[in-house]
Design an enzyme around this catalytic site. Structure first.
Site, PDB file in Angstrom:
ATOM      1  N   SER A  28      -4.524  11.644  -2.697  1.00 56.01           N
ATOM      2  CA  SER A  28      -5.611  10.851  -2.113  1.00 56.01           C
ATOM      3  C   SER A  28      -5.841  11.251  -0.661  1.00 56.01           C
ATOM      4  CB  SER A  28      -5.279   9.359  -2.212  1.00 56.01           C
ATOM      5  OG  SER A  28      -6.176   8.581  -1.444  1.00 56.01           O
ATOM      6  N   GLU A 174       1.902  -4.105  -8.709  1.00 54.05           N
ATOM      7  CA  GLU A 174       1.021  -2.972  -8.997  1.00 54.05           C
ATOM      8  C   GLU A 174       0.815  -2.761 -10.496  1.00 54.05           C
ATOM      9  OE1 GLU A 174      -0.269  -0.559  -6.438  1.00 54.05           O
ATOM     10  OE2 GLU A 174       0.113  -2.256  -5.123  1.00 54.05           O
ATOM     11  N   HIS A 250       4.097   5.084  -7.233  1.00 48.41           N
ATOM     12  CA  HIS A 250       4.309   4.224  -8.404  1.00 48.41           C
ATOM     13  C   HIS A 250       5.355   4.878  -9.297  1.00 48.41           C
ATOM     14  CE1 HIS A 250      -0.070   2.683  -7.902  1.00 48.41           C
ATOM     15  NE2 HIS A 250       0.766   1.752  -7.469  1.00 48.41           N
ATOM     16  N   CYS A 368      -2.422   7.073 -15.161  1.00 52.18           N
ATOM     17  CA  CYS A 368      -3.088   6.100 -14.283  1.00 52.18           C
ATOM     18  C   CYS A 368      -4.345   5.540 -14.928  1.00 52.18           C
ATOM     19  CB  CYS A 368      -3.488   6.759 -12.963  1.00 52.18           C
ATOM     20  SG  CYS A 368      -2.137   7.059 -11.825  1.00 52.18           S
TER      21      CYS A 368
END
Length: 444
Positions: A28, A174, A250, A368
């Site tokens: 990201s 999450e 994660h 994801c």
């Protein structure tokens, strides 16, 4: 009765962009300010979902969030017409505007945690939307996520929906990205593995120092309580803080499970062997712990390729297959490992590669993009059937994308008032295609 593990993939929203919003997510950050292609991103996601449906899997889709999120912008003090709100935010607080335009809800592994009826005391499938408090751009998702889940799994006889956890760092949650269900068969009671990054109420407990630990033990325990899980069907395991500091934000970036297989990197966890013994004892059936050593694949290669952000699925034939991004083919060490893996005598016999590069550049691989929901035949029949992937829905959604999505979007385009109209028009039509009702604030 037959049992399935369904995958519900997030549709990529019309504002898919690269604003570099996710601190701790290497991809990201490193792709910030690039030009994105929302149309290509949406079509890549649809193609992956359709490919799994074609393999005989139960495959659904989850609608994206409304973006730009003008309600949040107004809540934090920007006023005037919709166009004026966007313009003021772009001038005075561009980072906040970027957060309110993120299409991050495509990564439905973070949408919620799901426990199947075989594990829960009341015999229902339980859903708790993740509060995602660690990241501003994701913390504004849970209410709409809950609306979309309730419109998708819309039968109280089979499905139980909970409110997201309190919006505080102590309950940082999450979702399914830090949760894996292990079982002998999807319809049998299993062991739910909750992975956390830190214990919020113990300042002396191990935690990362460079990047945030987004999941707390307290959040995982709260979800287990809400879902009416017995102690004997839960294992709480801490992720290694050192790998969080290497970009493993994660657990689904460093391990992935399916049925009686847990595929993981040797650096993934703390207290690994003790916790694996607990899993074996609670499973009371054969387990395959498939370890990848640092010598075979470095943490850096694992994060860059998303080796562990793959899906492991059980095909109708009974064989397991890994659904991997093409980035794994392009990394020599990872490609060599995957070619070897299918010969090692584990249940994993195939690797299939899919191009999801638009998502990968924002830090999200195949795992994801999907929320797993284990269900029996009656539960699958109780799902909103308009959200299940088939040839007709695939065609309708591709046509919908062609009609409404741009083929390029820069961060500066997020201030364009036309984007509000385009996005709302697209989502309004989508709710009709999927028969969701009025799940968005602008429809109410």
């Amino acid at each position: 009765m037959k049992h399935f593990e369904a995958n519900f993939d997030g549709l990529v929203g019309p504002t898919h962009n690269y604003a570099g919003l996710s601190f701790g997510n290497v991809a990201s950050f490193s792709n910030a300010a690039q030009t994105s292609n929302p149309k290509a991103a949406a079509k890549q996601g649809l193609q992956k979902a359709k490919s799994l449906a074609d393999l005989g899997m139960v495959q659904g889709v989850l609608a994206p969030q409304e973006r730009p999120d003008l309600y949040t912008l107004r809540r934090i003090g920007f006023s005037g017409s919709d166009a004026e709100v966007l313009q003021k935010a772009a001038q005075q607080a561009p980072a906040l505007l970027n957060a309110c335009c993120s299409a991050s809800s495509m990564w439905t592994a973070n949408a919620a945690t799901v426990s199947p009826s075989a594990d829960t005391r009341d015999g229902k499938v339980h859903f708790t939307p993740a509060n995602l408090v660690d990241k501003l751009h994701r913390s504004i998702e849970p209410v709409t996520t809950g609306n979309i889940l309730q419109a998708t799994f819309n039968n109280d006889r089979y499905f139980k929906h909970h409110q997201h956890l309190p919006e505080h760092a102590s309950f940082g949650d999450e979702g399914a990205a830090n949760h894996t269900r292990l079982c002998s068969e999807y319809g049998h009671a299993g062991v739910e593995l909750f992975v956390y990054g830190q214990t919020a109420t113990n300042p002396d407990a191990p935690k990362p120092t460079k990047y945030p630990a987004r999941q707390t033990l307290e959040a995982s325990q709260a979800v287990a309580r809400l879902h009416q899980l017995e102690d004997e069907s839960c294992v709480f395991m801490q992720q290694n803080p050192n790998v969080i500091d290497q970009g493993v934000f994660h657990n689904d970036v460093i391990s992935v499970g399916n049925k009686n297989v847990l595929f993981y990197h040797e650096q993934a966890f703390l207290d690994t062997e003790t916790k694996f013994d607990e899993i074996r004892r609670k499973m009371n059936s054969d387990m395959y712990f498939v370890k990848v050593t640092t010598e075979q694949v470095s943490i850096d290669d694992a994060v860059r390729s998303y080796l562990f952000n793959t899906q492991i699925i059980t095909l109708p034939s009974g064989e397991m297959a890994i659904i991997a991004p093409t980035n794994c083919q392009e990394n020599p060490a990872v490609f060599a490992y995957l070619n070897e893996l299918v010969t090692l005598g584990t249940p994993i016999k195939q690797v299939r590669y899919y191009d999801v590069k638009q998502s990968m550049q924002n830090g999200g691989g195949p795992a994801c993009l999907r929320l797993r929901v284990a269900m029996n035949e009656q539960e699958v029949a109780a799902v909103n059937q308009n959200t299940l992937m088939d040839d007709g829905l695939f065609t309708r959604l591709n046509t919908w994308v062609d009609r409404h999505y741009r083929d390029q979007l820069t961060v500066s385009d997020l201030a364009d008032p036309q984007l509000i109209i385009e996005s709302r028009t697209a989502l309004d039509e989508l709710t009709q295609i999927l028969k969701l009702g009025s799940v968005y604030l602008f429809q109410r």
